[in-house]
Write an enzyme that holds these catalytic residues in place. Structure first.
Site, PDB file in Angstrom:
ATOM      1  N   ARG A  54      49.522  33.204  42.361  1.00  0.00           N
ATOM      2  CA  ARG A  54      50.420  34.119  43.066  1.00  0.00           C
ATOM      3  C   ARG A  54      50.054  35.570  42.784  1.00  0.00           C
ATOM      4  NH1 ARG A  54      55.173  32.135  45.553  1.00  0.00           N
ATOM      5  NH2 ARG A  54      56.164  33.836  46.687  1.00  0.00           N
TER       6      ARG A  54
ATOM      7  N   SER B 254      46.717  30.687  52.118  1.00  0.00           N
ATOM      8  CA  SER B 254      46.142  31.675  51.199  1.00  0.00           C
ATOM      9  C   SER B 254      45.837  31.055  49.845  1.00  0.00           C
ATOM     10  CB  SER B 254      47.103  32.856  51.027  1.00  0.00           C
ATOM     11  OG  SER B 254      47.287  33.556  52.234  1.00  0.00           O
TER      12      SER B 254
ATOM     13  N   HIS C 185      47.140  36.232  44.989  1.00  0.00           N
ATOM     14  CA  HIS C 185      47.610  36.325  46.372  1.00  0.00           C
ATOM     15  C   HIS C 185      48.258  37.677  46.639  1.00  0.00           C
ATOM     16  CE1 HIS C 185      50.912  35.826  49.381  1.00  0.00           C
ATOM     17  NE2 HIS C 185      49.924  35.323  50.081  1.00  0.00           N
TER      18      HIS C 185
END
Length: 213
Positions: free
Chosen positions: A41, A9, A44
């Protein structure tokens, strides 16, 4: 420590941000590496590349948070959901204590306030120099800022201020921006437990990896 899906990812997010059109001209490489890891992050966790336009941090805030976590700072959250988002990473990495300020809150909100605000006031006096996560309650963020400004508590090591919604949210984020506290915040109405958890999880991960080297 990363799951292959997470690793893939992050690779895909980096590739997407490398496209100037998709990233609206944003250049990931313009950020220090630690800020890059936090931003990646957050993207994500949200699935939203447009966050790059709204994530803000004061200078040195991510490093200050990383150092505090490495030194064992407690993590205070405004909701049990945010605490649940952070506790597994804390256990796997540095073992920092994670608390919802609702553990200090009364059963019923007092008139003109919220349980999160009351709990925040009490928790700050018990956990000095904590890393504070606010993803849902702008009232808790305002209370924190008032306590620090009045000298009633020590400033947190880092404030991750991303309350979500429309009532009092924009004002609390503006007041955080004006406070001078070390901070990571998300402008606009977006935010939530998942995003504040993602930000501190990125710092926990990096602090743990740095210690492991």
């Amino acid at each position: 420590m990363d799951h292959p899906i997470f690793t893939e990812s992050i690779r895909l997010i980096r590739a997407a941000l490398a496209d100037p059109q998709a990233a609206n001209g944003f250049e990931l490489a313009s950020l220090p590496l630690l800020e890059q890891e936090v931003l990646l992050r957050l993207i994500h966790s949200s699935g939203d590349l447009s966050l790059v336009a709204d994530v803000c941090w004061s200078e040195g805030a991510c490093q200050a948070g990383l150092q505090a976590l490495a030194a064992g700072a407690a993590i205070l959250t405004d909701t049990a959901m945010a605490a649940a988002a952070v506790a597994p990473m804390a256990r796997r990495t540095l073992g920092n204590s994670v608390h919802s300020v609702l553990d200090w809150a009364p059963a019923q909100a007092p008139a003109g306030s919220t349980r999160a605000a009351v709990g925040m006031e009490r928790a700050l006096h018990e956990h000095h120099r904590a890393v504070v996560l606010i993803g849902s309650a702008p009232t808790a963020l305002e209370l924190l800022l008032e306590q620090v400004a009045a000298g009633r508590c020590r400033p947190p090591a880092l404030v991750i201020g991303m309350p979500v919604g429309f009532v009092g949210v924009a004002e609390s984020k503006r007041h955080l921006a004006e406070s001078g506290l070390p901070q990571i915040r998300l402008e606009g109405s977006r935010g939530g437990a998942g995003l504040v958890g993602a930000a501190v999880n990125a710092l926990l991960r990096r602090a743990w990896l740095d210690q492991a080297c």
